[in-house]
Design a protein around this motif. Sequence first.
Motif, PDB file in Angstrom:
ATOM      1  N   THR A  24       0.842  -1.190   0.000  1.00 47.23           N
ATOM      2  CA  THR A  24       0.000   0.000   0.000  1.00 47.23           C
ATOM      3  C   THR A  24       0.881   1.246   0.000  1.00 47.23           C
ATOM      4  O   THR A  24       1.701   1.417   0.902  1.00 47.23           O
ATOM      5  CB  THR A  24      -0.924   0.014   1.237  1.00 47.23           C
ATOM      6  OG1 THR A  24      -1.677  -1.197   1.265  1.00 47.23           O
ATOM      7  CG2 THR A  24      -1.862   1.197   1.221  1.00 47.23           C
ATOM      8  N   PRO A  25       0.717   2.119  -0.995  1.00 48.23           N
ATOM      9  CA  PRO A  25       1.552   3.335  -1.034  1.00 48.23           C
ATOM     10  C   PRO A  25       1.327   4.210   0.195  1.00 48.23           C
ATOM     11  O   PRO A  25       0.201   4.427   0.628  1.00 48.23           O
ATOM     12  CB  PRO A  25       1.075   4.057  -2.303  1.00 48.23           C
ATOM     13  CG  PRO A  25       0.427   3.002  -3.131  1.00 48.23           C
ATOM     14  CD  PRO A  25      -0.140   2.007  -2.165  1.00 48.23           C
ATOM     15  N   GLY A  26       2.422   4.690   0.774  1.00 46.77           N
ATOM     16  CA  GLY A  26       2.357   5.602   1.909  1.00 46.77           C
ATOM     17  C   GLY A  26       2.045   4.960   3.249  1.00 46.77           C
ATOM     18  O   GLY A  26       1.922   5.652   4.252  1.00 46.77           O
ATOM     19  N   PHE A  27       1.941   3.644   3.317  1.00 43.90           N
ATOM     20  CA  PHE A  27       1.607   2.975   4.580  1.00 43.90           C
ATOM     21  C   PHE A  27       2.831   2.930   5.480  1.00 43.90           C
ATOM     22  O   PHE A  27       3.933   2.598   5.066  1.00 43.90           O
ATOM     23  CB  PHE A  27       1.095   1.553   4.334  1.00 43.90           C
ATOM     24  CG  PHE A  27       0.645   0.857   5.581  1.00 43.90           C
ATOM     25  CD1 PHE A  27      -0.596   1.096   6.123  1.00 43.90           C
ATOM     26  CD2 PHE A  27       1.490  -0.036   6.240  1.00 43.90           C
ATOM     27  CE1 PHE A  27      -1.009   0.458   7.283  1.00 43.90           C
ATOM     28  CE2 PHE A  27       1.094  -0.679   7.397  1.00 43.90           C
ATOM     29  CZ  PHE A  27      -0.163  -0.423   7.918  1.00 43.90           C
ATOM     30  N   THR A  28       2.627   3.278   6.745  1.00 45.20           N
ATOM     31  CA  THR A  28       3.681   3.212   7.759  1.00 45.20           C
ATOM     32  C   THR A  28       3.355   2.085   8.726  1.00 45.20           C
ATOM     33  O   THR A  28       2.237   2.036   9.246  1.00 45.20           O
ATOM     34  CB  THR A  28       3.782   4.536   8.538  1.00 45.20           C
ATOM     35  OG1 THR A  28       4.012   5.587   7.603  1.00 45.20           O
ATOM     36  CG2 THR A  28       4.905   4.505   9.539  1.00 45.20           C
ATOM     37  N   PRO A  29       4.291   1.155   8.974  1.00 44.25           N
ATOM     38  CA  PRO A  29       4.003   0.050   9.892  1.00 44.25           C
ATOM     39  C   PRO A  29       3.766   0.548  11.311  1.00 44.25           C
ATOM     40  O   PRO A  29       4.265   1.596  11.710  1.00 44.25           O
ATOM     41  CB  PRO A  29       5.256  -0.820   9.815  1.00 44.25           C
ATOM     42  CG  PRO A  29       6.331   0.083   9.353  1.00 44.25           C
ATOM     43  CD  PRO A  29       5.671   1.124   8.502  1.00 44.25           C
TER      44      PRO A  29
END
Length: 143
Positions: free
Chosen positions: A35-40
């Motif tokens: 997913t683009p821009g997803f931060t864990p």
Amino acid sequence: MATQDLTVLQAAISKMHWNEARQKVLATNISNADTPGFTPMDIKPLDFKSLLGTSTSPLTAAASGGVSLATTNPMHISLGGSSGTSGVPAAKKDKNPYQTSPSGNSVTLEEQLLKMNQNYTDHRLTTTIYQKNVDMLKDSVKD
């Protein structure tokens, strides 16, 4: 005596709930690896003081105004103040993601899999401790 009065069992149950919540967060991280821009995200570590604060043991009743434990030396540990939290732990963003892709996604599958393995090992240890304590209680009740 009900099992709710045993601090060890309550601590194990709390730890298992924490492991369950962490597993869900780690699975969400892995499922959003593209997913683009997803931060864990991850869950705040469970600490012993919060486990003690949520217990219904007579020892923790001292912290809430019951019979208190005597501390004759300033180096003794006191039970004053409980920082217990109830419910499911809140997820927080990882502080230093290992790497970020050009799309802005910073999930590293290897890192998430290592965290899942650690979570699995912790959960297995906790369930073993819980089961051994239940077995010990059963043995003490037998004729």
